[in-house]
Design a protein around this motif. Structure first.
Motif, mmCIF file in Angstrom:
data_model
loop_
_atom_site.group_PDB
_atom_site.id
_atom_site.type_symbol
_atom_site.label_atom_id
_atom_site.label_comp_id
_atom_site.label_asym_id
_atom_site.label_seq_id
_atom_site.Cartn_x
_atom_site.Cartn_y
_atom_site.Cartn_z
ATOM 1 N N THR A 26 25.765 -41.146 73.469
ATOM 2 C CA THR A 26 25.494 -39.550 72.492
ATOM 3 C C THR A 26 23.560 -40.245 72.117
ATOM 4 O O THR A 26 23.042 -39.225 71.888
ATOM 5 N N ALA A 27 23.524 -41.779 71.997
ATOM 6 C CA ALA A 27 22.713 -41.578 70.702
ATOM 7 C C ALA A 27 20.918 -42.105 72.006
ATOM 8 O O ALA A 27 20.467 -41.397 71.343
ATOM 9 N N SER A 32 19.928 -38.159 72.853
ATOM 10 C CA SER A 32 19.777 -37.835 71.248
ATOM 11 C C SER A 32 17.786 -38.650 71.615
ATOM 12 O O SER A 32 17.123 -38.325 70.949
ATOM 13 N N ASN A 33 17.486 -39.812 72.169
ATOM 14 C CA ASN A 33 16.538 -40.395 72.130
ATOM 15 C C ASN A 33 15.620 -39.724 73.137
ATOM 16 O O ASN A 33 15.053 -40.044 73.581
ATOM 17 N N GLN A 36 15.414 -33.591 78.452
ATOM 18 C CA GLN A 36 17.127 -33.151 79.288
ATOM 19 C C GLN A 36 17.080 -32.152 80.461
ATOM 20 O O GLN A 36 16.527 -30.799 79.671
ATOM 21 N N ALA A 73 27.265 -30.679 73.197
ATOM 22 C CA ALA A 73 26.229 -32.181 72.665
ATOM 23 C C ALA A 73 24.735 -30.920 72.631
ATOM 24 O O ALA A 73 23.846 -31.770 72.345
#
Length: 619
Positions: free
Chosen positions: A532-533, A536-537, A541, A557
């Motif tokens: 997930t990190a 997120s970075n 996407q 998400a």
């Protein structure tokens, strides 16, 4: 010059052949044309032409898309004639003179300032300065719309709809009364303008008229004279426009592509990698270099034909005599104060992935001493002047561990040495039994993992990614670098490897690099905190077709709407949703025939490539 949308296929009615004697050339056309004051009866249908006579003061990217994506039968023709700079400058001076005279006359009569006159004067001044500096040119532009319908009543309704749509864009569309034939002809793919109702536009306004930009995505530079940047991702799924996107203008350069197997994620990734090598006229690279250096971790030999076609390097990791030594210091290590410390820490990560579990504190302490001893055994110490010497190999580390446990030393060293035996002298030793054979360097470098056994896939992926990252850290060679990790789930299975990938995602931007994370196991990636990190970075996407079992996690998400959720469940091959911050756009990948031949994995196509022509370039 003429831009036509859907014009070539809007002739209605039956086809009849008309040809000059002896020509033998048949021309498709309607049986008959009935001419009215504001409409034409063309074959079995009706058509009416509108000429745009009024334009907004300012336009944004893709401002014509509502017309180009009109759901009815509508031909949009844009006729363009360039104006020479000398003539343009002369006309601007006359226009400025007229506007200034109007302002002075109003001031003498005590009238209030006319906002439209003031705005026109300011626009003319800005245009004159841009023209003088060579930042812009002027063009005479004619914009015409031909509406089609089955009956005359339907035509009236369609014309009203189109005029309302044009009004919402601040366009004044007037019927071509008593000139219906000329209007219809002007929107056919003939390149003739028989209406001659033109308006002068500058380069930025004209460029924004083309369907080459998406209003759904932000521009890197919102100034009116900023050039269009980015790479073509594909066609806009909700309009007739194209999606151009620049990952290097985002907050960070990382991206994540999540899709099920067979959805086209590797195809899209290879397409972006290939287009990243194309010259960028707005960001010229130094002579002899490419705009972006591309590295690929390739688990299935999918990038070999592409790498060979563009003159890149391709390493078959795991093949006999092909090695990447994990103890190598990065190029220019003398300018990196903690280069040796970083190598020691990476060896800890490497052994944890080899053993499939994290090291205990006691094992970590023993390993730390052994790594220092292994480097010292070949003359590499804390003195930076020694860092140019050949690096140790895994056998040197094993010897240091054995020495540490000898004569009553720590028994953990002997246990670690025993667990390293398969990699030093056993079944897996081919990957570690010597120094690096080929340095991963070039404008496109693909490292294949196909020759590695399944037991070494995660280890090989980690070593390959580390070797690439050492090139990224090279202080002597700074350029944009795109690091593609295809099938990244191979690393995400190992906690230590996942942490290593997360560190790279966090630090990539500092070194002008972007990490492209490509995986088919979206559920597994999002089920872990590190996965997930990493997502997120990633400022960019891309979501492609998703399995029903994983769509709930994906929707939560990425905060998908019900429509986006349904789109991803039913998406075809190559269809995707691009998310960049608060902006989202659905598109389908577009590739030329030449690009498709280099990146496709279609078995039928690949089966037709001769065995002695593996790159597929020969007929």
């Amino acid at each position: 010059m003429e831009l036509l949308r859907r014009g070539a296929r809007r002739l209605v009615g039956s086809r009849s052949a008309h040809s000059s004697p002896g020509s033998g050339v048949a021309v498709a056309g309607p049986d008959a044309v009935e001419v009215g004051s504001r409409w034409l009866r063309v074959g079995d249908g009706y058509a009416a032409t509108l000429a745009v006579t009024g334009y907004p003061a300012e336009v944004g990217a893709g401002w014509l898309e509502p017309l180009l994506s009109y759901p009815g039968r509508l031909d949009v023709a844009l006729h363009i004639d360039p104006i020479s700079p000398a003539v343009a400058a002369k006309r601007l001076r006359k226009q400025q003179g007229r506007l200034e005279s109007t302002r002075n006359s109003s001031a003498e009569k005590g009238k209030l300032d006319d906002p439209e006159t003031e705005a026109a004067a300011a626009d003319a001044a800005d245009m004159a300065f841009a023209l003088a500096r060579g930042e812009s040119k002027l063009f005479r532009v004619g914009l015409y719309l031909t509406v089609h319908a089955v009956t005359e009543e339907d035509l009236d309704a369609e014309v009203s709809e189109v005029r309302s749509l044009a009004s919402s864009l601040l366009l004044d569309a007037q019927p071509a009364s008593w000139r219906s034939v000329q209007g219809w002809t002007s929107t056919l793919p003939l390149g003739v303008d028989l209406l001659g109702m033109r308006r002068t536009l500058d380069t930025p306004a004209l460029a924004a008229s083309f369907p080459f930009t998406s209003p759904d995505l932000p521009t890197a530079d919102p100034s009116p004279h900023a050039p269009l940047t980015g790479r073509l991702y594909g066609g806009n799924a909700s309009s007739n426009g194209l999606v151009l996107f620049d990952r290097w203008s985002q907050d960070n350069y990382n991206s994540v592509v999540l899709a099920t197997s067979g959805a086209g994620k590797s195809y899209l990734t290879k397409l972006e990698a290939l287009r990243s090598l194309y010259p960028d006229p707005h960001r010229p690279a130094p002579e002899g270099e490419v705009p972006v250096q591309v590295f690929v971790i390739d688990p299935e030999d999918e990038y070999q034909r592409l790498a060979e076609a563009v003159g890149g390097a391709y390493l078959h990791l795991g093949a006999p005599g092909v090695r990447l030594n994990p103890f190598d210091l990065p190029p220019g290590a003398q300018k990196i104060p903690d280069a040796l410390t970083r190598r020691s820490l990476f060896v800890h990560t490497l052994l944890a992935v080899m053993f499939g579990e994290s090291l205990t504190p006691q094992e970590a302490a023993v390993l730390d001493r052994a790594v220092t001893a292994a480097y010292a055994s070949v003359g590499i110490t804390a003195d930076r002047r020694t860092w140019s010497r050949p690096a140790p190999v895994l056998a040197d580390l094993e010897a240091a561990l054995v020495a540490d446990s000898a004569d009553g030393g720590d028994p953990a060293g002997a246990e670690l040495a025993a667990r390293l035996t398969p990699y030093v002298s056993g079944s897996f030793s081919g990957l570690f039994d010597g120094p690096t054979t080929t340095a991963p360097d070039g404008h496109l470098v693909a490292i294949s993992l196909r020759d590695l056994p399944d037991e070494l896939k995660s280890v090989g992926t980690l070593i390959a990614l580390d070797a690439v990252w050492r090139r990224v850290l090279d202080p002597h060679h700074r350029c944009r670098r795109l690091v593609i990790v295809d099938e990244a789930w191979l690393l995400m299975r190992q906690p230590e490897a996942a942490r290593f990938l997360y560190r790279l995602a966090k630090t990539a931007r500092k070194y002008w690099a972007g990490l492209a994370f490509v995986s088919q196991d979206a559920g597994d990636v999002l089920s872990s905190d590190l996965g997930t990190a990493i997502v997120s970075n990633a400022a960019t996407q891309v979501l492609m077709r998703q399995a029903a079992q994983a769509i709930d996690a994906i929707a939560d998400a990425f905060r998908l709407s019900d429509g986006e959720r349904a789109y991803l469940l039913a998406a075809g091959i190559g269809e995707a949703l691009l998310i960049a911050g608060l902006y989202r756009v659905a598109f389908h990948a577009l590739a030329s025939d030449e690009e498709d031949e280099l990146i496709t994995t279609n078995p039928e196509f690949l089966a037709g490539i001769p065995a002695d022509d593996e790159d597929g370039l020969e007929p």
